[in-house]
Design a protein around this motif. Structure first.
Motif, PDB file in Angstrom:
ATOM      1  N   MET A  26     -42.004 -61.872 -28.100  1.00 51.66           N
ATOM      2  CA  MET A  26     -41.081 -61.644 -26.974  1.00 51.66           C
ATOM      3  C   MET A  26     -39.634 -61.731 -27.442  1.00 51.66           C
ATOM      4  SD  MET A  26     -42.807 -63.727 -23.817  1.00 51.66           S
ATOM      5  CE  MET A  26     -41.597 -63.310 -22.575  1.00 51.66           C
ATOM      6  N   THR A  27     -39.372 -62.706 -28.330  1.00 52.43           N
ATOM      7  CA  THR A  27     -38.000 -62.891 -28.812  1.00 52.43           C
ATOM      8  C   THR A  27     -37.529 -61.698 -29.622  1.00 52.43           C
ATOM      9  OG1 THR A  27     -38.522 -65.239 -28.979  1.00 52.43           O
ATOM     10  CG2 THR A  27     -36.442 -64.535 -29.927  1.00 52.43           C
ATOM     11  N   LEU A  28     -38.463 -61.009 -30.277  1.00 57.36           N
ATOM     12  CA  LEU A  28     -38.091 -59.873 -31.102  1.00 57.36           C
ATOM     13  C   LEU A  28     -37.825 -58.610 -30.294  1.00 57.36           C
ATOM     14  CD1 LEU A  28     -40.552 -60.495 -34.074  1.00 57.36           C
ATOM     15  CD2 LEU A  28     -38.063 -60.662 -34.153  1.00 57.36           C
ATOM     16  N   GLU A  29     -38.177 -58.622 -29.002  1.00 52.05           N
ATOM     17  CA  GLU A  29     -37.875 -57.456 -28.175  1.00 52.05           C
ATOM     18  C   GLU A  29     -36.355 -57.320 -28.085  1.00 52.05           C
ATOM     19  OE1 GLU A  29     -40.556 -55.800 -25.503  1.00 52.05           O
ATOM     20  OE2 GLU A  29     -41.364 -55.975 -27.535  1.00 52.05           O
ATOM     21  N   PRO A  30     -35.838 -56.092 -28.121  1.00 50.07           N
ATOM     22  CA  PRO A  30     -34.386 -55.910 -28.094  1.00 50.07           C
ATOM     23  C   PRO A  30     -33.749 -56.560 -26.876  1.00 50.07           C
ATOM     24  CG  PRO A  30     -35.517 -53.822 -28.432  1.00 50.07           C
ATOM     25  CD  PRO A  30     -36.576 -54.842 -28.180  1.00 50.07           C
ATOM     26  N   GLY A  31     -32.600 -57.158 -27.095  1.00 50.79           N
ATOM     27  CA  GLY A  31     -31.847 -57.740 -25.983  1.00 50.79           C
ATOM     28  C   GLY A  31     -32.333 -59.097 -25.524  1.00 50.79           C
ATOM     29  N   SER A  32     -33.268 -59.708 -26.250  1.00 52.66           N
ATOM     30  CA  SER A  32     -33.773 -61.012 -25.810  1.00 52.66           C
ATOM     31  C   SER A  32     -33.044 -62.168 -26.467  1.00 52.66           C
ATOM     32  CB  SER A  32     -35.248 -61.148 -26.184  1.00 52.66           C
ATOM     33  OG  SER A  32     -35.977 -60.135 -25.588  1.00 52.66           O
ATOM     34  N   HIS A  33     -32.827 -63.223 -25.701  1.00 52.30           N
ATOM     35  CA  HIS A  33     -32.305 -64.456 -26.282  1.00 52.30           C
ATOM     36  C   HIS A  33     -33.328 -65.548 -26.018  1.00 52.30           C
ATOM     37  CE1 HIS A  33     -30.051 -68.065 -27.084  1.00 52.30           C
ATOM     38  NE2 HIS A  33     -29.141 -67.314 -27.694  1.00 52.30           N
ATOM     39  N   PRO A  34     -33.665 -66.329 -27.058  1.00 52.16           N
ATOM     40  CA  PRO A  34     -34.720 -67.331 -26.868  1.00 52.16           C
ATOM     41  C   PRO A  34     -34.472 -68.300 -25.723  1.00 52.16           C
ATOM     42  CG  PRO A  34     -33.620 -67.595 -29.008  1.00 52.16           C
ATOM     43  CD  PRO A  34     -33.190 -66.304 -28.451  1.00 52.16           C
TER      44      PRO A  34
END
Lengths: 285, 288
Positions: free
Chosen positions: A211-219
């Motif tokens: 999920m974190t590697l999806e573009p625009g994501s912040h953990p």
């Protein structure tokens, strides 16, 4: 294209396995060399050619991966130096070994690339950052990028970042293994059978990372989105904060990075001593 | 066969997105209900049919996913109970809402399944464990297994383990996000640009987790394998041990699991109190 993997230990095997699995290089175009018969047997199981003789691996190859431990690097470099030519690209994957250290022992103008990668290469999900040596060409970068992109994520950067990369992704898998083991322990403590607890812990980590590697994501935004008001997740997160969980990891990254810097310096210092010893010995003769 | 997703929040959207992405059901065969216009707009973006009225979603559907927050569950169950019949399979995704609770609220013999899944269902890498209610059939299990396997790992289990599952995989993604953020902080502290640091941290956790799942090796054996003598990694392991890293996670799992249990008990108590109140009213009316 022929590839030599000098040093068929854990990481040498990991990249061999990765390259073959990705179909990047046919197994019989890879020659692994090591003095250790156990390692050689493991490498043979992957399907690659094997030899006890580093020169035998290096001579016919154009890409030479140096996957040996830092303490034998000097010996190996001096050993292969006589047969290294402008045909070779030398790719060092050893932690803490500077480009200058490698270039110093090989013929002038040898094309060298330094790589900091990690063991998940063997399942096609590695994380790799590399830096170019003084004589390395654009096409060499492109080749290394290609190689390691088939094994996961790969990007070029400055050599100065490689100690920190060691701290984050080089040693990082170990932090993750400990985390998975601990979460599984927690699950077992609360009543899950071990194998289910382990499966859930690993799958959870994998899913969250994806999920974190999806573009625009912040953990931390993703973390916010997991919990409901008054729910179980914020109770868990609070406990982590109470116990300084994030601090553990920041400290671990820091200590690894510092250790990597220390190692590189140590090797350069040993070089100085080695040169002095040789000089003294020569004078004595 | 239409599907209802009651509740269009994070989990509702996650399963809708997951089911559609996996090609299990087309978006227009899903009806999602929620009082929130924002949430329905998000659902609408997936091509899912939307409504403000839970009954509109439940009436025509065969499978009803209840993806509302635990504190709203009692009201939702009361609302839909009148239209639930033997045609429906009711699948509850709420933490801490027991099968007993669900069955008390719904008509006798309602087929109920309780699920504990997690948000990575959105990216097809969820972790789900489910338990059957007393009237749920073998075929119901098979359907739920199929649905959630399309979103990642799924297994059936006894209801008694679902609190622990909540602690590990239900809430677990949050622990992983904290870990990724912290590792990235470490990287930035030591000189990496933020975006690269996050990328490396997330990729590393993904790769390591994949190694555990694929090689079926014990994680601590894998840890041994990456620690060379005098190397950088074993140094870090020592640091983690010194700071009680593993303890943090064992504690977090425990706390979350206990919280899940607490929520179920509270709900049970509330229902009991309500029942007792209603009986008191009845007897009072009778006396008069």
């Amino acid at each position: 294209m022929s590839v030599a993997i000098v040093g068929a230990g854990k990481f040498g095997q990991a990249i061999a396995r990765g390259f073959v699995r990705a179909g990047l290089v046919a197994a019989d175009r890879i020659i692994a060399s090591t003095p250790c018969s156990e390692d050689l047997a493991k490498a043979a199981k992957i399907g690659v050619r094997t030899t006890f003789d580093n020169l035998e691996a290096v001579k016919p190859s154009n890409v030479v991966f140096l996957a040996v431990k830092p303490d034998v690097m000097r010996t190996v470099l001096y050993e292969i130096a006589p047969i290294i030519s402008e045909r070779h690209i030398v790719v060092s994957v050893a932690a803490g070994v500077k480009i200058s250290y490698v270039e110093d022992k090989l013929p002038v103008d040898t094309r060298v690339i330094r790589v900091m990668s990690n063991t998940p290469c063997m399942v096609g999900e590695g994380a790799t950052v590399f830096a170019r040596g003084t004589a390395a060409k654009d096409s060499d970068s492109v080749l290394v990028q290609q190689f390691f992109s088939t094994l996961g994520f790969c990007v070029e950067s400055e050599e100065s970042s490689l100690d920190a990369v060691t701290g984050v992704s080089g040693s990082g898998p170990a932090y993750a293994f400990c985390a998975i083991d601990a979460m599984a322990d927690g699950g077992v403590k609360m009543g899950l059978p071990r194998d289910l607890a382990l499966k859930l812990a690993a799958q959870t980590m994998l899913g969250a990372a994806k999920m974190t590697l999806e573009p625009g994501s912040h953990p931390m935004i993703l973390k916010d989105n997991v919990g409901s008001p008054g729910g179980t997740t914020m109770a868990g997160v609070h406990k982590l904060e109470e116990l300084g969980f994030r601090n553990c990891l920041i400290s671990a990254v820091e200590s690894t990075t510092v250790k990597s810097v220390e190692l590189s310096q140590q090797m350069l210092d040993e070089d100085k001593n080695y040169d002095e010893d040789v000089k003294t010995a020569v004078l004595k003769i | 066969m239409p599907i209802a997703i009651v509740g269009a929040g994070k989990i509702g959207q996650a399963i809708a997105r997951g089911f559609v992405r996996a090609g299990l059901v087309s978006a227009d065969r899903i009806i999602s209900s929620s009082p929130s216009r924002e949430c329905l707009t998000e659902m609408g973006r997936l091509g899912v049919r939307t409504t403000y009225d839970n009954m509109d979603a439940v009436k025509p559907s065969n499978i009803v996913f209840l993806a509302v927050k635990p504190n709203i569950m009692p009201a939702v169950l009361d609302e839909i109970a009148p239209v639930i019949n033997e045609r429906h399979l009711v699948v509850s995704l709420a933490a801490g809402i027991t099968i007993d609770f669900l069955e008390q609220k719904l008509p006798a013999n309602a087929r109920v399944i309780r699920v504990m899944c997690n948000t990575p269902c959105i990216v097809g890498e969820g972790a789900t464990v489910f338990s059957r209610g007393s009237a749920a059939k073998q075929t119901d299990s098979i359907i739920v297994q199929k649905f959630f396997t399309s979103l990642g790992f799924c297994d059936e289990g006894d209801e008694s383990i679902l609190d622990a599952v909540t602690g590990v995989s239900g809430s677990g993604p949050a622990y992983a996000f904290c870990a990724i953020d912290a590792i990235a902080d470490g990287g930035v502290k030591m000189g990496l640009p933020r975006h690269l640091s996050i990328k490396l941290a997330a990729q590393t956790l993904l790769g390591a987790a994949k190694m555990v799942l694929e090689t079926e090796s014990h994680p601590m054996v894998l840890k041994d394998d990456v620690c060379s003598p005098l190397g950088t990694t074993i140094s870090a392991i020592h640091k983690l041990e010194q700071q009680g890293f593993r303890n943090c996670l064992i504690d977090a799992v425990e706390v979350a699991a206990l919280k899940s249990k607490e929520i179920s008990v509270k709900n049970q108590q509330k229902t009991q109190l309500k029942q007792e109140y209603e009986e008191d009213i009845k007897s009072a009316a009778f006396i008069q």
